[in-house]
Motif scaffolding. Sequence first.
Motif, PDB file in Angstrom:
ATOM      1  N   SER A  46     117.232  16.322  -3.931  1.00 54.58           N
ATOM      2  CA  SER A  46     118.553  16.719  -4.458  1.00 54.58           C
ATOM      3  C   SER A  46     118.236  16.859  -6.043  1.00 54.58           C
ATOM      4  O   SER A  46     117.595  16.329  -6.558  1.00 54.58           O
ATOM      5  N   PHE A  47     119.222  17.787  -6.503  1.00 51.98           N
ATOM      6  CA  PHE A  47     119.103  17.927  -7.928  1.00 51.98           C
ATOM      7  C   PHE A  47     119.837  16.874  -8.612  1.00 51.98           C
ATOM      8  O   PHE A  47     120.711  16.312  -8.200  1.00 51.98           O
ATOM      9  N   SER A  48     119.168  16.846  -9.926  1.00 49.92           N
ATOM     10  CA  SER A  48     119.327  15.518 -10.546  1.00 49.92           C
ATOM     11  C   SER A  48     120.563  16.084 -11.642  1.00 49.92           C
ATOM     12  O   SER A  48     121.141  15.126 -12.175  1.00 49.92           O
ATOM     13  N   PHE A  49     120.860  17.234 -11.546  1.00 51.71           N
ATOM     14  CA  PHE A  49     122.405  17.580 -12.219  1.00 51.71           C
ATOM     15  C   PHE A  49     122.985  18.813 -11.621  1.00 51.71           C
ATOM     16  O   PHE A  49     122.212  19.292 -10.583  1.00 51.71           O
ATOM     17  N   LEU A 101     112.062  16.110 -13.236  1.00 57.41           N
ATOM     18  CA  LEU A 101     113.327  15.373 -12.872  1.00 57.41           C
ATOM     19  C   LEU A 101     113.440  14.952 -11.446  1.00 57.41           C
ATOM     20  O   LEU A 101     114.052  13.902 -11.013  1.00 57.41           O
ATOM     21  N   THR A 102     112.941  15.817 -10.472  1.00 58.07           N
ATOM     22  CA  THR A 102     112.793  15.712  -9.203  1.00 58.07           C
ATOM     23  C   THR A 102     111.979  14.902  -8.425  1.00 58.07           C
ATOM     24  O   THR A 102     112.123  14.209  -7.517  1.00 58.07           O
ATOM     25  N   TYR A 103     110.664  14.696  -8.899  1.00 59.77           N
ATOM     26  CA  TYR A 103     109.718  14.291  -8.321  1.00 59.77           C
ATOM     27  C   TYR A 103     109.055  13.031  -9.290  1.00 59.77           C
ATOM     28  O   TYR A 103     107.980  12.629  -8.897  1.00 59.77           O
ATOM     29  N   GLY A 104     109.459  12.906 -10.579  1.00 54.47           N
ATOM     30  CA  GLY A 104     108.998  11.957 -11.387  1.00 54.47           C
ATOM     31  C   GLY A 104     109.171  10.564 -10.925  1.00 54.47           C
ATOM     32  O   GLY A 104     109.917  10.288  -9.876  1.00 54.47           O
TER      33      GLY A 104
END
Length: 308
Positions: free
Chosen positions: A4-7, A300-303
């Motif tokens: 899912s997008f972080s923004f 942002l997605t996989y950190g």
Amino acid sequence: MHVSFSFDIPHWRKIRLIVNTDAKNEADDQYAIAHALLTPRFIVKGIIAAQFENNAEGTGRVDTMLQSYDEACKIIELMDMTGRVPVYKGAASALPSEHDSLMSEGAEAIIKEAMAEDDKPLYVVFLGPLTDLAAAYLTEPRIGSRLKAIWIGGAAWPRGGWEFNLRNDIHAANVVMNSNIELWQVPNQVYCTMRVSIAELMYKVKPYGKIGEYLFRQLMEYNEQATSPGWPKGEMWAMGDSPAISLLLDEHDYGYELKPAPRITSDMYYVHHQTERKIRVYHTVDARFTLEDLFAKLALTYGAGARE
């Protein structure tokens, strides 16, 4: 973990996108595909697998479109997006002439999406040859005014010359050059500026999820197995397909010129024969913007802070 997008961005700013890719040709298409799938602005309508060097003399390569198809499916699986983004099979070979279409699932998908009643603009990016776009246009010319195409391909203006993506279907390139499709061309002296070191990829890509590990590993495998004395160079790579993604985030208003579309000879030189039909030819792309956007979206997605 479901991606899912972080923004997000306002829905009215979003665009429809189809990615056409010769994904198993080497190691940079994979980065552009992942970048597209991690970008909130894009409503990705499909990925089309493209042929490359199929049965080309001296290469020993066959069924290259199917190799690209399998690679695109693998990337989607590693990003936990299976079933969310359709993958289509493109043409298995180059067009036989400038007048004979070579229909495929991919060309049909382009026609269907272009002719759909949708107020969001449609862009199709080509990371390899223009085969499927030319086939779609020859079959249904009305798509010409209903989509925009971004092509990573062709040699430097104004002379032209040998270039890999162009070589894989010169007929298709001439069909598109002679059409009314709005074309943005990113030639080789521009896409080669997407330089990145292997150390940077190890630091900014490899740690981030299954896809980050795979992006890095498959590039290293290619790097280790290649036997050409000129490419790759050992400790760097050019992410040549990535501008197709970043130019849809920002058009680089001062980075291109409108040029009369040329006719392309069999040895890939440009013949400047008319002045009416214009295409957008890029002379610069912001490498920092392009690559850092990808790196940030992976993090942002996989950190660690994004994991469930």
